[in-house]
Enzyme design. Sequence first.
Site, mmCIF file in Angstrom:
data_model
loop_
_atom_site.group_PDB
_atom_site.id
_atom_site.type_symbol
_atom_site.label_atom_id
_atom_site.label_comp_id
_atom_site.label_asym_id
_atom_site.label_seq_id
_atom_site.Cartn_x
_atom_site.Cartn_y
_atom_site.Cartn_z
ATOM 1 C CG LEU A 1 -1.952 -1.205 1.232
ATOM 2 C CD1 LEU A 1 -2.820 -1.271 2.419
ATOM 3 C CD2 LEU A 1 -2.853 -1.222 -0.063
ATOM 4 C CG HIS B 1 1.007 6.631 -2.244
ATOM 5 N ND1 HIS B 1 0.878 6.695 -0.720
ATOM 6 C CD2 HIS B 1 0.053 7.045 -2.622
ATOM 7 C CE1 HIS B 1 -0.606 6.848 -0.519
ATOM 8 N NE2 HIS B 1 -1.073 7.063 -1.615
ATOM 9 C CG MET C 1 6.638 2.459 5.143
ATOM 10 S SD MET C 1 6.856 1.745 6.595
ATOM 11 C CE MET C 1 7.070 -0.038 5.850
ATOM 12 C CG ASP D 1 23.289 -12.685 -0.190
ATOM 13 O OD1 ASP D 1 22.802 -13.932 -0.204
ATOM 14 O OD2 ASP D 1 23.363 -12.237 -1.168
#
Length: 159
Positions: free
Chosen positions: A75, A77, A113, A128
């Site tokens: 959700l 943008h 975010m 990794d």
Amino acid sequence: MNQFTHINASGEANMVDVSGKTDTVREARAEAFVRMAPETLQLIVSGQHHKGDVFATARIAGIQAAKKTWELIPLCHPLLLSKVEVQLEAIEADNLVRIESVCKLAGKTGVEMEALTAASVAALTIYDMCKAVQKDIVIEQVRLLEKTGGKSGHFKVDA
């Protein structure tokens, strides 16, 4: 307490309509820690890691991740970021790498975010690159440190 903004009146997931909001300068800082064995950290710090420059790779991964946050988090943008910075610091006394990210834009919605995603993906990239040497590396304390701009104003974690 505020209500969830991503839930509509029917209780369904919903992308927030920001079209009526005013553009403001928004900035967010986030951090993550990666805990590892002293030997693993020494490989990174000394530049002797067989996969190359771990910090440079993690920095680029974090920057790329911030730019793709809208593709990863359903959700969010799509944002035109004006700045993404990822800093990595070895804290040898604690066998940690501290990652701090900063994201900035002038727009209608925040960049929390994006900053959190940048720090998280940089941490995952360290894992990794180092998993062949050490599998029990721990990613810790991914969190928002500060955000400015927008209707909710300034937020900063307590020291």
